[in-house]
Design a protein around this motif. Sequence first.
Motif, PDB file in Angstrom:
ATOM      1  N   LYS A   2       0.833  -1.204   0.000  1.00  0.00           N
ATOM      2  CA  LYS A   2       0.000   0.000   0.000  1.00  0.00           C
ATOM      3  C   LYS A   2       0.866   1.252   0.000  1.00  0.00           C
ATOM      4  CE  LYS A   2      -4.225  -1.521   2.135  1.00  0.00           C
ATOM      5  NZ  LYS A   2      -5.058  -1.461   3.340  1.00  0.00           N
ATOM      6  N   LYS A   3       0.323   2.326  -0.534  1.00  0.00           N
ATOM      7  CA  LYS A   3       1.072   3.565  -0.577  1.00  0.00           C
ATOM      8  C   LYS A   3       1.173   4.158   0.823  1.00  0.00           C
ATOM      9  CE  LYS A   3      -1.624   4.628  -3.782  1.00  0.00           C
ATOM     10  NZ  LYS A   3      -2.512   5.185  -4.746  1.00  0.00           N
ATOM     11  N   ILE A   4       2.282   4.792   1.063  1.00  0.00           N
ATOM     12  CA  ILE A   4       2.568   5.258   2.418  1.00  0.00           C
ATOM     13  C   ILE A   4       1.485   6.205   2.935  1.00  0.00           C
ATOM     14  CG2 ILE A   4       4.119   7.105   1.595  1.00  0.00           C
ATOM     15  CD1 ILE A   4       4.886   5.153   4.698  1.00  0.00           C
ATOM     16  N   LEU A  93      10.811   1.709   8.634  1.00  0.00           N
ATOM     17  CA  LEU A  93      11.740   0.628   8.283  1.00  0.00           C
ATOM     18  C   LEU A  93      10.997  -0.540   7.623  1.00  0.00           C
ATOM     19  CD1 LEU A  93      14.669  -0.448   8.571  1.00  0.00           C
ATOM     20  CD2 LEU A  93      13.909  -1.551  10.673  1.00  0.00           C
ATOM     21  N   GLU A  94       9.829  -0.861   8.161  1.00  0.00           N
ATOM     22  CA  GLU A  94       9.029  -1.949   7.576  1.00  0.00           C
ATOM     23  C   GLU A  94       8.720  -1.653   6.104  1.00  0.00           C
ATOM     24  OE1 GLU A  94       8.382  -4.890   8.819  1.00  0.00           O
ATOM     25  OE2 GLU A  94       9.678  -4.055  10.406  1.00  0.00           O
ATOM     26  N   GLN A  95       8.385  -0.390   5.850  1.00  0.00           N
ATOM     27  CA  GLN A  95       8.045  -0.008   4.476  1.00  0.00           C
ATOM     28  C   GLN A  95       9.267  -0.120   3.554  1.00  0.00           C
ATOM     29  OE1 GLN A  95       4.796   0.358   4.042  1.00  0.00           O
ATOM     30  NE2 GLN A  95       4.789   0.010   6.266  1.00  0.00           N
ATOM     31  N   VAL A  96      10.390   0.314   4.070  1.00  0.00           N
ATOM     32  CA  VAL A  96      11.621   0.247   3.275  1.00  0.00           C
ATOM     33  C   VAL A  96      11.947  -1.207   2.957  1.00  0.00           C
ATOM     34  CG1 VAL A  96      14.113   0.672   3.332  1.00  0.00           C
ATOM     35  CG2 VAL A  96      12.529   2.427   4.142  1.00  0.00           C
ATOM     36  N   LYS A  97      11.776  -2.074   3.941  1.00  0.00           N
ATOM     37  CA  LYS A  97      12.063  -3.503   3.717  1.00  0.00           C
ATOM     38  C   LYS A  97      11.143  -4.074   2.657  1.00  0.00           C
ATOM     39  CE  LYS A  97      13.789  -4.973   8.235  1.00  0.00           C
ATOM     40  NZ  LYS A  97      13.312  -5.536   9.512  1.00  0.00           N
ATOM     41  N   LYS A  98       9.882  -3.696   2.737  1.00  0.00           N
ATOM     42  CA  LYS A  98       8.937  -4.196   1.730  1.00  0.00           C
ATOM     43  C   LYS A  98       9.328  -3.724   0.334  1.00  0.00           C
ATOM     44  CE  LYS A  98       4.679  -4.659   4.307  1.00  0.00           C
ATOM     45  NZ  LYS A  98       3.509  -3.902   4.703  1.00  0.00           N
ATOM     46  N   MET A  99       9.726  -2.452   0.261  1.00  0.00           N
ATOM     47  CA  MET A  99      10.147  -1.926  -1.039  1.00  0.00           C
ATOM     48  C   MET A  99      11.253  -2.778  -1.630  1.00  0.00           C
ATOM     49  SD  MET A  99      10.637   2.165  -1.140  1.00  0.00           S
ATOM     50  CE  MET A  99      10.949   2.542  -2.862  1.00  0.00           C
ATOM     51  N   ARG A 100      12.172  -3.166  -0.763  1.00  0.00           N
ATOM     52  CA  ARG A 100      13.306  -3.971  -1.230  1.00  0.00           C
ATOM     53  C   ARG A 100      12.854  -5.361  -1.671  1.00  0.00           C
ATOM     54  NH1 ARG A 100      18.032  -2.837  -3.227  1.00  0.00           N
ATOM     55  NH2 ARG A 100      16.597  -3.439  -4.835  1.00  0.00           N
ATOM     56  N   GLU A 101      11.905  -5.927  -0.919  1.00  0.00           N
ATOM     57  CA  GLU A 101      11.546  -7.329  -1.184  1.00  0.00           C
ATOM     58  C   GLU A 101      10.607  -7.494  -2.361  1.00  0.00           C
ATOM     59  OE1 GLU A 101       9.970  -8.321   2.614  1.00  0.00           O
ATOM     60  OE2 GLU A 101      11.986  -8.261   3.524  1.00  0.00           O
ATOM     61  N   PHE A 105       9.543  -2.432  -6.433  1.00  0.00           N
ATOM     62  CA  PHE A 105       9.575  -1.672  -5.182  1.00  0.00           C
ATOM     63  C   PHE A 105       8.190  -1.566  -4.551  1.00  0.00           C
ATOM     64  CE2 PHE A 105      12.753   0.082  -8.164  1.00  0.00           C
ATOM     65  CZ  PHE A 105      13.893  -0.422  -7.552  1.00  0.00           C
ATOM     66  N   GLY A 106       7.407  -2.617  -4.719  1.00  0.00           N
ATOM     67  CA  GLY A 106       6.107  -2.657  -4.055  1.00  0.00           C
ATOM     68  C   GLY A 106       4.991  -1.949  -4.798  1.00  0.00           C
ATOM     69  N   LEU A 107       5.271  -1.482  -6.004  1.00  0.00           N
ATOM     70  CA  LEU A 107       4.223  -0.815  -6.788  1.00  0.00           C
ATOM     71  C   LEU A 107       3.098  -1.806  -7.087  1.00  0.00           C
ATOM     72  CD1 LEU A 107       3.528   1.785  -8.531  1.00  0.00           C
ATOM     73  CD2 LEU A 107       4.430   0.488 -10.461  1.00  0.00           C
ATOM     74  N   GLU A 108       1.859  -1.399  -6.834  1.00  0.00           N
ATOM     75  CA  GLU A 108       0.751  -2.311  -7.103  1.00  0.00           C
ATOM     76  C   GLU A 108       0.313  -2.224  -8.558  1.00  0.00           C
ATOM     77  OE1 GLU A 108      -2.378  -1.876  -4.224  1.00  0.00           O
ATOM     78  OE2 GLU A 108      -1.144  -2.845  -2.690  1.00  0.00           O
TER      79      GLU A 108
END
Length: 588
Positions: A2-4, A93-101, A105-108
């Motif tokens: 989800k977007k920040i 930090l959680e969001q940054v980790k998700k972006m990496r994984e 970069f987590g774009l839906e």
Amino acid sequence: MKKILDLLSEEMGKAFEAAGYDASLGRVTLSNRPDLCEYQCNGAMAGAKKYRKAPMMIAGDVAARLSESGVFQEAAAVAPGFLNLKISGAFLLEQVKKMREEAKFGLEAPDKPKKIMIDYGGANVAKPLHVGHLRPAIIGESIKRICRYAGDECIGDVHLGDWGTPIGLVITELQERKPDLVYFDENYQGEYPRELPFTEEEFAEIYPFASARSKEEPEYKARALEATLKFQRGVRGYRALWKHIVDVSKVDLKKNYDSLNVEFDLWKGESDVNDLIPEMVAGMKDNGYAYISDGALVVDVKEDTDTKEVPPCMILKSDGAALYNTTDLATIMERMRLYDPDEIIYITDKRQELYFEQIFRCARKTRLVKPETELKFLGHGTMNGSDGKPFKTRDGGVMRLEGLVQETKKEMYRKIREGRQMPEEEAAKVAEVVALSALKYGDLSNQIAKDYVFDIDRFTSFEGDTGPYILYTIVRIKSILNKYQEQGGKLEEQAFLEAGNLSEKELEMALVQFGAMIESAAQEKAPHRVCAYIYDLANAFNHFYHETKILAEENQEKRQSLIALLMLTRDVLETCIDLLGFSAPEKM
Ligand code: ARG
């Protein structure tokens, strides 16, 4: 992911609800006072009327509910009723980790991807590309890449101008110079030669010459129009010449577009729909849409609500010749048959706006498209010289696109050699790559419809809101990563730790805007949003770099986490510049 801002708004909405207010008041936005807070919510102000309460009281109620929040580190009610917010480092930090994984970069992906055809570039056969062709090419290329990345299916088509008078002019001038060419012999029945009837130099010079001459001599112009009609009608010799001219032009155009890193999926042209014209015209006539006016075939497209005059759309000239309109309409028909796109976007100079309005109306009225097919015109502004007038060469002529690219490369080379020790050959290579960023970023960082001034000195500068600055930042990251590896560090280990200082947190906050930025850039067809984002991101990175020990960080775990952050920043920046249509060198 989800977007920040959606995540923050959700958390805020819950707090409003818990305090007895409507959750929809909890819309969180970026702070417009970054000196005071990171994000803000003005919902208490909006709710005051509905709840007949002082905004400050509502804000206070909500803030109290957020004291235990894992999302906000701080939520302060400030007069007259704003909520000033700071995000929790752990949540960020959680969001940054998700972006990496996550992929992209987590774009839906969009719920319903669209099929979009993008008609851009604007090249014409027989005429060399000039500076006016820069904008439609690089804007179209970027929009195609952005929408594709965002999840839509995009088809880029150059839609070559290969059916018009420029070719008739070239043929006419050729006949003047070489009347004995077999192409002009009406009785000739054999195969036409494969060799070109002109040299490369002659080809480059012949159109400007013929075009100038036709302006002086009406009789010559009339012959050119006749020649145009002849190749369009398929007179053998003329059609064979037409083919030569198209083939030679395409090679040259491809070379030019290649050098700009602009690539089309389709190299179709006006000529490709020639066979569809009779069918289209018949349909328009039979259904009563088209009628003869002053000898020409036209379709009325004015509407009651028009505030300015919208003239009828001309379908055929009085001599029966097809014109720009005809091929554009038939192309719409062909595109619907072959691709059935949800949307067709045209990118040209905004001076063609009225023209496209006529075309779109005519296509709708005559049912060449489905009611739900979107037809969109994106008109770009002019690239001006320092005098504020359309860009010209120093002697006032029209500058070739190649010339502009060359000049930018030269200036870039000069700046690179001036500032650093780099061998000539390497500097020349680097200058090529960096010059493209200067040209493209200089253009794309402006809103499409706006005019801008081509300022070579500013565009090629390593400082400020420029392409070279962005590349410089990427290269800086790459060089730190290289050093890290030289010192025995490994890049695979990706353990992020919570930000250790404010500049690190700000870098993370810049990174997590990525998804929302891409979505709006794709929706609005706005490459300048990508530029604005990477400029902020590059600034955030450089600030972080100055504030933070990276390689000298003694704690190994922390050092690894900083390296992971560097890699993520590099990857996001490189993804974004690819969407703008340029790339970064390894060194500069
Ligand atoms: N070749 C045209 C020109 O020079 C631009 C083509 C734009 N696309 C279109 N479908 N009309 O003005």
